[in-house]
Design a protein around this motif. Structure first.
Motif: not given
Length: 311
Positions: A301, A305, A309
């Motif tokens: 996860d 992420e 980004r």
């Protein structure tokens, strides 16, 4: 790995993993590569704790084989790596060894993982060489905790002069099984959960390690290096360096950790500017060995992420 063969002096296969050697200044370093389940995966490097080795990371590396091209390194004097020629086992020296490994392999910037002593090494590396670190995952990092919790005092005593001789006398006559069990009691939240086949491997590795003539000396001097790092102030302070880390950071702590108190999780969360925290209620000091699937899920996860980004 074809582009790395000029750097690596030897490669052997152990099980499904590849053990290789890179000639760093002062001492050859051994590392273990987990065969990735896919091409073009991002590079990751795993750094073990005091008394550990690449084997500490095998469960987590296997879980992440579809997400990263993972390698784990044996710090100087640990695992398969011999002690350094100059005898320097300070935190700075261990950090330089990991930097040498990354520069000579050309794999940086990496997703960098560190446990305990390896967490302190990873913190210092990320602060001083941000070009080599893409993200940072710290599992029970050995950052200064003063005063330490009472269950960590025996580890601190390793740093005292003469400690190796005392340990040799105290362990004389004890079985490798009982000595391994004592270590597991210290590091695991629930040693009883370890499968018998893995416990047998741990006993075998403990026996191999205990029979090395330099093992206790390396352990003691590395512990002394951690204690010395705990007393450093100013820009060389580990907490100050944590504040300088710009890499996104995942912090993993166990509530049953007898070596790094959970109270440090809050301080670490404040110190690392771009941090997120995972707490495992039943984990001890080596969450990546006790709960590799849970840790891997959170790491995936985290990496997703950061990947989102960056796009």
């Amino acid at each position: 790995m074809s582009g790395l063969r000029e750097t690596f002096e030897a490669e052997t296969t152990t099980g499904g993993d590849t053990l290789y050697q890179v000639q760093a200044p002062g001492s050859p370093l051994f590392a273990e590569a987990q065969p990735p389940r896919g091409s073009g995966l991002p590079a990751a490097l795993f750094v073990h704790g005091l008394g550990g080795s690449t084997r500490n990371w095998e469960p987590l590396m296997a879980e992440l084989a579809a997400n990263v091209d993972g390698h784990a390194v044996d710090l100087p004097g640990f695992g398969q790596s011999p002690p350094p020629d100059d005898g320097d086992l300070s935190l700075d020296a261990h950090t330089r060894a990991v930097v040498d490994h990354l520069e000579r392999s050309g794999r940086g910037p990496v997703h960098l993982f560190g446990n305990s002593l390896g967490g302190a090494v990873a913190t210092r590396l990320a602060a001083t060489r941000p070009d080599l670190v893409r993200t940072l995952t710290l599992i029970s990092p050995a950052l200064p905790e003063l005063p330490p919790q009472t269950t960590a005092w025996p580890t601190g005593l390793l740093a005292l002069p003469g400690a190796p001789a005392v340990i040799r006398r105290a362990s004389r006559g004890g079985s490798f099984e009982s000595q391994t069990q004592a270590l597991l009691e210290l590091c695991y939240g629930d040693p009883g959960s370890i499968p018998p086949e893995r416990r047998a491997l741990m006993v075998t590795e403990y026996r191999r390690r205990a029979q090395l003539p330099y093992a206790l000396d390396v352990l003691s001097r590395s512990a002394r290096g951690i204690v010395r790092a705990y007393t450093e102030r100013g820009d060389h302070s580990l907490w100050r360096q944590a504040e300088l880390v710009t890499a996104p950071t995942l912090l993993v702590y166990g509530l049953k950790d007898k070596l790094v108190g959970y109270r440090m999780a809050r301080r670490a969360s404040r110190a690392f500017a771009d941090s997120r925290l995972m707490v495992l209620p039943h984990a001890g000091h080596v969450a990546m060995m006790e709960f590799p699937a849970l840790v891997a899920r959170r790491v995936r996860d985290f990496l997703a992420e950061i990947d989102g980004r960056e796009k």
